[in-house]
Design a protein around this motif. Sequence first.
Motif: not given
Lengths: 302, 302
Positions: A156, A158-163, A180-182, B161-162, B226, B229
Motif C-alpha cells: 500500500m 507505493h500508490i501514486r497521488l496527485p500533487r 528509489p522506485f517512484h 491520480l497524478p 494503485n 500496490c
Amino acid sequence: MARLYGGIEAGGTKFVCAVGSGPDDIEAEVQFPTTEPEETIGRVVEFVKQYRSELAAIGIASFGPVDPDPGSPTYGFITTTPKPGWANTDLAGEIGRALDLPVGFDTDVNGAALGEYRWGAAQGLDTFLYLTIGTGIGGGGMVGGQLMHGLVHPEMGHIRLPRDATDRGADDKPFPGICPFHGDCLEGLACGPALEARWGQSPETLPPDHRAWPLEAHHLALALVNFVCTLSPQRILMGGGVMKQRQLFPLIRRQVLELLNGYVQAPEILDDIDHYIVPPGLGSRAGVLGAIALAERNLEGY
Amino acid sequence: MARLYGGIEAGGTKFVCAVGSGPDDIEAEVQFPTTEPEETIGRVVEFVKQYRSELAAIGIASFGPVDPDPGSPTYGFITTTPKPGWANTDLAGEIGRALDLPVGFDTDVNGAALGEYRWGAAQGLDTFLYLTIGTGIGGGGMVGGQLMHGLVHPEMGHIRLPRDATDRGADDKPFPGICPFHGDCLEGLACGPALEARWGQSPETLPPDHRAWPLEAHHLALALVNFVCTLSPQRILMGGGVMKQRQLFPLIRRQVLELLNGYVQAPEILDDIDHYIVPPGLGSRAGVLGAIALAERNLEGY
C-alpha cells in the motif's frame, strides 16, 4: 486458564518476544536488537524454550518481504530483503522446528491488524485497514474476515497521488520525493525520512503548528480516499512513528471528508469520521500482541 | 444433467435474462429495456416462470448502488440510485418471492467477476480484479476467494491520480474531468463520456492512432498501479465499452511496467504482463453468465 502462546514481533531493527494469552495476560517479555539471522533466531528460541511446556503455539509477525502463502515452498521465509544476511531466511521453519510447536506466520502489518481485530480498535469488523506511517509506509488488514494476501503482500505504500500545484519548495520546484522506485509515490512523499529530507530536520522536532503537518495530512488523506474507494473498509487504523503526531488525525479526517465530497454515502464516514480514522487501540503493543494473535488464529482457525 | 439456473443481468439500460448452467448450456435467453421497476420485474418473472420447474435457483447481478450484505435488512435492494423509480427497490426479494426460488445477489461487476472466475479468465485464482471502463468506471473481484464487499460496495472508479503537467488542452489548461463529485478522478478522466467531453466526439469514432489512446492508457495504467500496490491481485481483467479498443491493452501493459519500475518482484508481472492484464474471457457474456454463477454459488456455497 487461557492457553498460552509465544509471540514474536520480528522487526528489522529489533525483535520483541512475549509469552501470554492477550493484552492483560503477558507472563514474560524480552526484546533485543536484530543482528544476523543465526544469532537472532538463537535468542528467540532460547527465550521461548523456557516456557515451552506451557505453550500451545507460536506466532511470528515479521518484517519483509515475506512469503505468507501456506501453499508455497518458501512459506514462512523472509525473501528478498536488502537487510544483510536475511534474504531467503526460513524464519518460521527454523523457529518452529527448534521449538516443535505450530507456527502462525504473517507480515508485521497483518500481525498488528490481527491484534487490533482480536483486542483493539478493529474488534467486530471484517473489512478494515491497518496502516503504519514511519520509516516506510506499509499497510495490511482484513477483507471479508481474512488477512489480506495476494500475488505478493500488498504493502500500500507505493500508490501514486496527485500533487498540489501550489506545493512547492523554496526553489519553486515540487519536492521530488525519496522513493528509489517512484520518487513521489505515497511513501516517497509522506514517510518519516521523506519529511526529514523535505524539511531538513527530524519530523519529531517539527512543532505541531509547522506547515509540514497540513501537507502531510493532505498526502495521507489522498491515500485514504483511494483506499476507501478501492476497498471500502469499515474502519482505518493509522499507527507508526509519524502518527504519534496526534494533530494529524483531525487534519486527515477533515481532508478525507472534503476529498470524498459526499460520494460515499455511509454514515460511518459522513457522521462519525472520528471513529472511522483512528489510532491503533493497542498502541505500540499491536505488534507483539498481533504475533500472539497469529499463534492463536493459526491454532484455532478463527 | 447439470442443474439449471436463472440468471438476471440487471442493467440500468437493459435487462438480460437467461436459463442455463454455463456458457455451453444456455437453454433460453431474452433481453428488454429497463423501464419502471414494476414492469421490468414483471417481465423478468414472466420469462423465468416458464422454466420454473427446471430451476434450482436464480442469480441477479445488478446495477447499483445495491446492498449486497446478507445480514442487512435491505439486502438485495437497489438503494440510492438516481435512476427514476428505482431507489429503494427490493429487486432480489420481489423476484425471489414471485418465483419461490433461492436468490444469489450481488453487484453487476462482482457478478461478472464471478462468471470469469467460474468459466473465464480468472479460473483458479482467488484474488483478482474485474474492471469495467464504459459509461462509468466500476470494479469488483475477489480477495482471498471471496467477492469484495465492505462498508459499501467498493467501486474503484473514483480514486485520485497524478496529472501529467504536459497533458494540456488547446486552451493550455488541464482537462478538468467530468465527475460531478471529484472532477478529475479516474472516472472523471477516463470513462467513455469523459473521452467524449475531452475530444468532442464519441470515443468509438476516434481512430486507433489518435493521441487520445496513449493518454487514456496512461490514466488507466496509473489506476492499475494503485490497485496492484493496494490489493496485489493475481490478475486484472478489463472490460466495458472503452476496452473494446484493443490497442489500449499493449499501451496499458507497457505503462504499468514503467510505472511500477521493478518494485513488485513477481514474475507474473515482470515476465508475463500479457497474461496479467487481460480482457474478460467471456467477453460481453460475463454479465449474464455471472448472474448464473451467482445463483450456483449461493446454492452450492463454493
